[in-house]
Design a protein around this motif. Structure first.
Motif, mmCIF file in Angstrom:
data_model
loop_
_atom_site.group_PDB
_atom_site.id
_atom_site.type_symbol
_atom_site.label_atom_id
_atom_site.label_comp_id
_atom_site.label_asym_id
_atom_site.label_seq_id
_atom_site.Cartn_x
_atom_site.Cartn_y
_atom_site.Cartn_z
ATOM 1 N N PHE A 159 0.832 -1.198 0.000
ATOM 2 C CA PHE A 159 0.000 0.000 0.000
ATOM 3 C C PHE A 159 0.868 1.251 0.000
ATOM 4 C CE2 PHE A 159 -2.307 3.354 2.308
ATOM 5 C CZ PHE A 159 -3.395 3.501 1.461
ATOM 6 N N LEU A 160 0.503 2.190 -0.864
ATOM 7 C CA LEU A 160 1.315 3.397 -1.039
ATOM 8 C C LEU A 160 0.402 4.607 -1.165
ATOM 9 C CD1 LEU A 160 4.265 4.334 -1.406
ATOM 10 C CD2 LEU A 160 3.938 4.094 -3.873
ATOM 11 N N VAL A 161 0.590 5.585 -0.280
ATOM 12 C CA VAL A 161 -0.185 6.818 -0.322
ATOM 13 C C VAL A 161 0.795 7.987 -0.398
ATOM 14 C CG1 VAL A 161 -0.357 6.815 2.217
ATOM 15 C CG2 VAL A 161 -1.912 8.237 0.868
ATOM 16 N N VAL A 162 0.480 8.971 -1.207
ATOM 17 C CA VAL A 162 1.326 10.149 -1.369
ATOM 18 C C VAL A 162 0.671 11.325 -0.654
ATOM 19 C CG1 VAL A 162 2.290 11.803 -3.012
ATOM 20 C CG2 VAL A 162 2.306 9.360 -3.535
ATOM 21 N N LYS A 163 1.435 11.980 0.237
ATOM 22 C CA LYS A 163 0.924 13.128 0.985
ATOM 23 C C LYS A 163 1.169 14.398 0.179
ATOM 24 C CE LYS A 163 0.678 14.954 5.671
ATOM 25 N NZ LYS A 163 1.115 14.761 7.077
ATOM 26 N N ASN A 179 -1.035 7.961 -11.480
ATOM 27 C CA ASN A 179 -0.668 7.279 -12.726
ATOM 28 C C ASN A 179 0.577 6.422 -12.569
ATOM 29 O OD1 ASN A 179 -2.829 8.387 -14.075
ATOM 30 N ND2 ASN A 179 -1.658 10.028 -15.034
ATOM 31 N N ALA A 180 1.457 6.808 -11.629
ATOM 32 C CA ALA A 180 2.695 6.051 -11.419
ATOM 33 C C ALA A 180 2.501 4.855 -10.503
ATOM 34 C CB ALA A 180 3.781 6.969 -10.858
ATOM 35 N N GLY A 181 1.321 4.750 -9.849
ATOM 36 C CA GLY A 181 1.070 3.560 -9.051
ATOM 37 C C GLY A 181 0.698 3.769 -7.599
ATOM 38 N N ALA A 182 0.499 5.022 -7.158
ATOM 39 C CA ALA A 182 0.042 5.247 -5.788
ATOM 40 C C ALA A 182 -1.397 4.776 -5.639
ATOM 41 C CB ALA A 182 0.148 6.724 -5.423
ATOM 42 N N HIS A 183 -1.707 4.145 -4.496
ATOM 43 C CA HIS A 183 -3.068 3.688 -4.248
ATOM 44 C C HIS A 183 -3.984 4.823 -3.814
ATOM 45 C CE1 HIS A 183 -1.114 -0.375 -3.562
ATOM 46 N NE2 HIS A 183 -2.081 -0.669 -4.400
ATOM 47 N N PRO A 235 -9.020 7.049 -3.936
ATOM 48 C CA PRO A 235 -9.094 7.039 -2.475
ATOM 49 C C PRO A 235 -8.292 8.192 -1.870
ATOM 50 C CG PRO A 235 -8.655 4.844 -3.310
ATOM 51 C CD PRO A 235 -8.491 5.784 -4.464
ATOM 52 N N ILE A 236 -8.910 8.887 -0.922
ATOM 53 C CA ILE A 236 -8.292 10.049 -0.278
ATOM 54 C C ILE A 236 -8.353 9.871 1.235
ATOM 55 C CG2 ILE A 236 -8.577 12.518 0.186
ATOM 56 C CD1 ILE A 236 -9.591 12.836 -2.683
ATOM 57 N N ILE A 237 -7.273 10.253 1.901
ATOM 58 C CA ILE A 237 -7.257 10.364 3.360
ATOM 59 C C ILE A 237 -7.222 11.855 3.672
ATOM 60 C CG2 ILE A 237 -6.081 9.786 5.505
ATOM 61 C CD1 ILE A 237 -4.775 7.438 4.042
ATOM 62 N N GLY A 238 -8.293 12.367 4.300
ATOM 63 C CA GLY A 238 -8.377 13.790 4.593
ATOM 64 C C GLY A 238 -7.587 14.155 5.831
ATOM 65 N N CYS A 239 -6.916 15.294 5.771
ATOM 66 C CA CYS A 239 -6.050 15.698 6.886
ATOM 67 C C CYS A 239 -6.003 17.219 6.951
ATOM 68 C CB CYS A 239 -4.650 15.114 6.676
ATOM 69 S SG CYS A 239 -3.474 15.485 7.980
#
Length: 308
Positions: A159-163, A179-183, A235-239
Protein backbone atom coordinates in the motif's frame (compact mmCIF):
# COMPACT_ATOMS: atom_id res chain seq x y z
CA UNK A 1 -22.41 0.37 13.86
CA UNK A 2 -20.07 -0.40 10.96
CA UNK A 3 -17.17 2.07 10.90
CA UNK A 4 -14.88 -0.03 8.71
CA UNK A 5 -13.40 1.55 5.58
CA UNK A 6 -11.31 0.30 2.70
CA UNK A 7 -8.64 2.46 1.05
CA UNK A 8 -7.47 0.62 -2.02
CA UNK A 9 -6.14 -2.70 -0.70
CA UNK A 10 -5.97 -1.43 2.90
CA UNK A 11 -8.84 -2.35 5.25
CA UNK A 12 -9.26 -0.31 8.45
CA UNK A 13 -11.60 -1.05 11.34
CA UNK A 14 -12.51 2.64 11.53
CA UNK A 15 -11.56 5.82 9.63
CA UNK A 16 -9.49 7.58 12.31
CA UNK A 17 -5.72 7.58 11.90
CA UNK A 18 -3.11 9.64 13.71
CA UNK A 19 -1.29 12.03 11.40
CA UNK A 20 2.47 11.96 11.04
CA UNK A 21 4.42 14.14 13.45
CA UNK A 22 2.00 15.27 16.12
CA UNK A 23 1.96 12.12 18.24
CA UNK A 24 5.66 11.29 18.00
CA UNK A 25 6.06 7.52 18.27
CA UNK A 26 3.40 7.15 20.94
CA UNK A 27 5.84 7.44 23.84
CA UNK A 28 3.44 9.58 25.88
CA UNK A 29 0.17 9.26 24.02
CA UNK A 30 -0.09 5.54 24.81
CA UNK A 31 -0.69 6.56 28.44
CA UNK A 32 -3.87 8.43 27.45
CA UNK A 33 -5.57 6.33 24.77
CA UNK A 34 -5.55 2.78 23.48
CA UNK A 35 -3.63 3.28 20.25
CA UNK A 36 -4.80 -0.08 19.00
CA UNK A 37 -8.41 1.14 19.01
CA UNK A 38 -7.72 3.57 16.18
CA UNK A 39 -8.02 2.73 12.50
CA UNK A 40 -4.31 3.23 11.94
CA UNK A 41 -1.16 5.12 12.88
CA UNK A 42 1.14 7.15 10.64
CA UNK A 43 4.69 7.41 11.94
CA UNK A 44 6.78 10.54 12.12
CA UNK A 45 8.66 11.24 8.91
CA UNK A 46 11.56 8.79 8.67
CA UNK A 47 14.71 9.66 6.73
CA UNK A 48 17.70 7.46 5.95
CA UNK A 49 20.07 9.31 8.29
CA UNK A 50 19.07 10.81 11.65
CA UNK A 51 17.85 14.41 11.54
CA UNK A 52 18.07 16.92 14.39
CA UNK A 53 15.35 19.13 12.95
CA UNK A 54 15.26 22.90 13.06
CA UNK A 55 16.54 25.02 15.97
CA UNK A 56 14.01 26.40 18.48
CA UNK A 57 11.65 28.13 18.67
CA UNK A 58 9.80 25.70 16.41
CA UNK A 59 6.14 26.32 17.31
CA UNK A 60 3.96 29.42 17.18
CA UNK A 61 0.27 29.59 18.07
CA UNK A 62 -2.11 31.51 15.84
CA UNK A 63 -5.88 32.09 16.06
CA UNK A 64 -7.44 28.62 15.57
CA UNK A 65 -4.12 27.19 14.43
CA UNK A 66 -0.52 26.22 15.04
CA UNK A 67 2.54 26.96 12.92
CA UNK A 68 5.33 24.41 13.23
CA UNK A 69 8.85 24.25 11.89
CA UNK A 70 10.00 21.02 13.54
CA UNK A 71 12.01 20.04 10.46
CA UNK A 72 11.30 16.28 10.39
CA UNK A 73 13.40 15.44 13.43
CA UNK A 74 13.81 11.66 13.62
CA UNK A 75 16.36 8.98 14.59
CA UNK A 76 16.90 7.63 11.06
CA UNK A 77 15.50 4.47 9.51
CA UNK A 78 17.92 1.94 11.05
CA UNK A 79 17.23 3.09 14.62
CA UNK A 80 13.52 3.36 13.87
CA UNK A 81 13.41 -0.20 12.56
CA UNK A 82 15.39 -1.64 15.48
CA UNK A 83 14.14 0.28 18.50
CA UNK A 84 10.78 1.91 17.70
CA UNK A 85 8.86 -0.06 15.09
CA UNK A 86 8.59 -3.29 17.14
CA UNK A 87 6.55 -1.55 19.84
CA UNK A 88 4.40 0.23 17.26
CA UNK A 89 3.59 -3.12 15.66
CA UNK A 90 2.60 -4.51 19.06
CA UNK A 91 -0.39 -2.16 19.16
CA UNK A 92 -2.01 -4.36 16.51
CA UNK A 93 -3.43 -1.68 14.27
CA UNK A 94 -2.14 -0.83 10.78
CA UNK A 95 1.10 1.15 10.77
CA UNK A 96 1.89 3.43 7.85
CA UNK A 97 5.48 4.64 7.78
CA UNK A 98 5.84 8.21 6.58
CA UNK A 99 9.12 8.38 4.65
CA UNK A 100 11.10 11.37 3.52
CA UNK A 101 14.20 12.10 1.49
CA UNK A 102 16.03 15.13 0.10
CA UNK A 103 16.05 13.38 -3.28
CA UNK A 104 14.60 10.27 -4.90
CA UNK A 105 17.59 8.13 -3.95
CA UNK A 106 17.10 8.82 -0.25
CA UNK A 107 13.39 7.99 -0.42
CA UNK A 108 14.25 4.68 -2.05
CA UNK A 109 16.94 3.84 0.51
CA UNK A 110 14.44 4.27 3.34
CA UNK A 111 11.89 2.12 1.55
CA UNK A 112 14.51 -0.57 0.88
CA UNK A 113 15.26 -0.77 4.60
CA UNK A 114 11.58 -1.22 5.45
CA UNK A 115 10.17 -3.18 2.52
CA UNK A 116 10.19 -6.52 4.38
CA UNK A 117 8.80 -5.15 7.66
CA UNK A 118 5.17 -6.07 8.50
CA UNK A 119 3.87 -2.52 8.13
CA UNK A 120 0.60 -1.70 6.36
CA UNK A 121 2.30 0.57 3.85
CA UNK A 122 4.21 3.77 3.19
CA UNK A 123 3.11 7.40 3.12
CA UNK A 124 5.46 9.40 0.89
CA UNK A 125 6.01 12.86 2.33
CA UNK A 126 6.69 14.99 -0.74
CA UNK A 127 5.17 18.12 0.74
CA UNK A 128 6.72 19.29 4.02
CA UNK A 129 6.90 23.12 4.03
CA UNK A 130 9.41 23.53 6.85
CA UNK A 131 12.63 21.92 5.65
CA UNK A 132 15.31 23.49 3.48
CA UNK A 133 15.87 20.56 1.09
CA UNK A 134 13.31 18.30 -0.55
CA UNK A 135 10.03 19.15 1.12
CA UNK A 136 7.57 21.45 -0.57
CA UNK A 137 9.72 22.11 -3.64
CA UNK A 138 9.72 18.34 -4.32
CA UNK A 139 5.94 18.25 -4.06
CA UNK A 140 5.68 21.03 -6.64
CA UNK A 141 7.38 18.90 -9.30
CA UNK A 142 4.95 16.39 -10.87
CA UNK A 143 7.73 14.74 -12.88
CA UNK A 144 9.82 14.14 -9.75
CA UNK A 145 6.83 12.64 -7.94
CA UNK A 146 6.08 10.43 -10.96
CA UNK A 147 9.69 9.20 -11.04
CA UNK A 148 9.73 8.59 -7.28
CA UNK A 149 6.57 6.49 -7.25
CA UNK A 150 7.55 4.62 -10.44
CA UNK A 151 10.98 3.67 -9.08
CA UNK A 152 9.56 2.67 -5.72
CA UNK A 153 7.01 0.44 -7.45
CA UNK A 154 9.84 -1.55 -9.04
CA UNK A 155 10.54 -3.24 -5.70
CA UNK A 156 7.61 -2.39 -3.40
CA UNK A 157 4.09 -3.60 -4.20
CA UNK A 158 2.42 -2.76 -0.89
CA UNK A 159 0.00 0.00 0.00
CA UNK A 160 1.31 3.40 -1.04
CA UNK A 161 -0.19 6.82 -0.32
CA UNK A 162 1.33 10.15 -1.37
CA UNK A 163 0.92 13.13 0.99
CA UNK A 164 0.17 16.15 -1.17
CA UNK A 165 0.98 19.80 -0.56
CA UNK A 166 -2.09 22.05 -0.28
CA UNK A 167 -0.61 24.67 -2.62
CA UNK A 168 1.08 24.69 -6.01
CA UNK A 169 0.24 22.35 -8.92
CA UNK A 170 -1.65 20.01 -6.61
CA UNK A 171 -3.79 18.39 -9.30
CA UNK A 172 -0.84 17.69 -11.58
CA UNK A 173 1.11 16.17 -8.68
CA UNK A 174 -1.91 14.05 -7.70
CA UNK A 175 -2.32 12.83 -11.26
CA UNK A 176 1.38 11.99 -11.52
CA UNK A 177 1.30 10.03 -8.25
CA UNK A 178 -1.80 8.03 -9.18
CA UNK A 179 -0.67 7.28 -12.73
CA UNK A 180 2.70 6.05 -11.42
CA UNK A 181 1.07 3.56 -9.05
CA UNK A 182 0.04 5.25 -5.79
CA UNK A 183 -3.07 3.69 -4.25
CA UNK A 184 -4.26 6.83 -2.49
CA UNK A 185 -3.62 10.48 -1.63
CA UNK A 186 -3.29 12.16 1.75
CA UNK A 187 -4.85 15.61 1.42
CA UNK A 188 -3.05 17.57 2.63
CA UNK A 189 0.09 18.70 4.42
CA UNK A 190 0.29 21.99 6.31
CA UNK A 191 0.01 25.39 4.62
CA UNK A 192 3.14 27.58 4.31
CA UNK A 193 2.76 30.28 6.93
CA UNK A 194 4.56 32.98 8.89
CA UNK A 195 4.26 34.23 12.46
CA UNK A 196 5.82 37.56 13.47
CA UNK A 197 7.66 38.56 16.64
CA UNK A 198 6.82 42.25 16.46
CA UNK A 199 8.86 43.22 19.50
CA UNK A 200 12.10 42.00 17.93
CA UNK A 201 11.04 42.69 14.34
CA UNK A 202 11.68 39.13 13.21
CA UNK A 203 9.84 35.87 12.49
CA UNK A 204 8.57 34.09 15.58
CA UNK A 205 10.16 30.81 14.44
CA UNK A 206 13.91 30.37 14.22
CA UNK A 207 13.69 28.98 10.71
CA UNK A 208 11.47 31.82 9.58
CA UNK A 209 8.36 30.28 8.06
CA UNK A 210 6.62 27.02 8.91
CA UNK A 211 3.46 25.02 8.28
CA UNK A 212 0.01 26.02 9.51
CA UNK A 213 -2.29 23.31 10.90
CA UNK A 214 -5.39 23.23 13.08
CA UNK A 215 -9.04 24.27 12.66
CA UNK A 216 -8.09 27.38 10.66
CA UNK A 217 -7.23 25.26 7.62
CA UNK A 218 -10.23 22.90 7.65
CA UNK A 219 -12.47 24.79 5.17
CA UNK A 220 -9.57 25.13 2.73
CA UNK A 221 -8.64 21.47 2.87
CA UNK A 222 -12.27 20.33 2.70
CA UNK A 223 -12.58 22.15 -0.62
CA UNK A 224 -9.35 20.56 -1.85
CA UNK A 225 -10.57 17.07 -0.89
CA UNK A 226 -13.88 17.67 -2.63
CA UNK A 227 -12.25 18.95 -5.83
CA UNK A 228 -9.64 16.18 -5.96
CA UNK A 229 -12.27 13.50 -5.46
CA UNK A 230 -14.43 14.91 -8.23
CA UNK A 231 -11.42 15.05 -10.53
CA UNK A 232 -9.89 11.61 -9.91
CA UNK A 233 -12.37 9.47 -7.93
CA UNK A 234 -9.30 8.10 -6.14
CA UNK A 235 -9.09 7.04 -2.48
CA UNK A 236 -8.29 10.05 -0.28
CA UNK A 237 -7.26 10.36 3.36
CA UNK A 238 -8.38 13.79 4.59
CA UNK A 239 -6.05 15.70 6.89
CA UNK A 240 -6.46 19.22 8.20
CA UNK A 241 -8.12 20.78 11.23
CA UNK A 242 -10.13 17.79 12.44
CA UNK A 243 -11.08 18.22 16.11
CA UNK A 244 -14.49 16.51 16.27
CA UNK A 245 -16.44 13.60 14.89
CA UNK A 246 -18.50 16.03 12.82
CA UNK A 247 -15.30 17.37 11.22
CA UNK A 248 -14.30 13.83 10.27
CA UNK A 249 -17.68 13.07 8.70
CA UNK A 250 -17.57 16.31 6.72
CA UNK A 251 -14.33 15.13 5.14
CA UNK A 252 -15.89 11.76 4.33
CA UNK A 253 -18.91 13.45 2.76
CA UNK A 254 -16.51 15.46 0.58
CA UNK A 255 -14.84 12.31 -0.73
CA UNK A 256 -12.31 11.15 1.88
CA UNK A 257 -12.29 7.47 2.79
CA UNK A 258 -10.60 8.13 6.13
CA UNK A 259 -9.05 11.00 8.10
CA UNK A 260 -5.88 11.81 9.96
CA UNK A 261 -5.98 13.64 13.28
CA UNK A 262 -2.99 15.83 14.02
CA UNK A 263 -3.03 19.11 15.94
CA UNK A 264 -6.10 18.01 17.93
CA UNK A 265 -3.86 15.47 19.67
CA UNK A 266 -1.62 18.29 20.88
CA UNK A 267 -4.62 20.20 22.23
CA UNK A 268 -5.85 17.18 24.20
CA UNK A 269 -4.19 13.74 24.03
CA UNK A 270 -7.59 12.09 24.44
CA UNK A 271 -9.09 13.87 21.42
CA UNK A 272 -8.60 10.96 18.96
CA UNK A 273 -10.62 8.68 21.22
CA UNK A 274 -13.34 11.32 21.59
CA UNK A 275 -13.44 11.95 17.83
CA UNK A 276 -14.00 8.25 17.22
CA UNK A 277 -16.84 8.19 19.74
CA UNK A 278 -18.40 11.30 18.22
CA UNK A 279 -18.36 9.75 14.74
CA UNK A 280 -20.61 6.96 16.00
CA UNK A 281 -22.85 9.47 17.79
CA UNK A 282 -23.18 11.66 14.69
CA UNK A 283 -24.06 8.65 12.55
CA UNK A 284 -26.79 7.73 15.02
CA UNK A 285 -28.22 11.25 14.76
CA UNK A 286 -28.24 10.85 10.99
CA UNK A 287 -29.92 7.44 11.36
CA UNK A 288 -27.08 5.73 9.53
CA UNK A 289 -25.58 2.38 10.53
CA UNK A 290 -22.62 2.40 8.12
CA UNK A 291 -20.06 5.13 7.68
CA UNK A 292 -19.86 4.19 4.01
CA UNK A 293 -23.31 5.70 3.52
CA UNK A 294 -21.77 9.18 3.86
CA UNK A 295 -18.88 8.55 1.48
CA UNK A 296 -18.74 11.31 -1.16
CA UNK A 297 -22.35 12.18 -0.32
CA UNK A 298 -21.87 15.93 -0.72
CA UNK A 299 -23.39 17.41 -3.87
CA UNK A 300 -22.93 21.07 -4.69
CA UNK A 301 -25.72 22.82 -6.53
CA UNK A 302 -24.40 24.07 -9.84
CA UNK A 303 -25.54 27.17 -11.72
CA UNK A 304 -27.78 25.16 -14.04
CA UNK A 305 -29.74 23.80 -11.09
CA UNK A 306 -30.08 27.29 -9.66
CA UNK A 307 -31.44 28.56 -12.99
CA UNK A 308 -34.27 26.04 -12.84
Amino acid sequence: MDLSVQIGPLMLKNPVLLASGTWGFGEKLKNYINLGSLGGLVSKGISFEPREGNPPPRLAETPCGLINAIGLENPGVKAFKKYILPEMLSWQTPILVNIFGENIEEFLKVAEELKHEPVAGFELNVSCPNVAKGGLSFGHDPEAVKNLVSELRLFYKGFLVVKLPPVGPVFKVAEAALNAGAHALTVANTYPALAVDLLHRKPALARGSGGLSGPAIKPLTLKLVYDLYRQFKAPIIGCGGIVSGKDALEYIACGAKAVQVGTATLLDPENPKRILQEIAEELQKLQETKISSLYAALHLTDNKDKAK
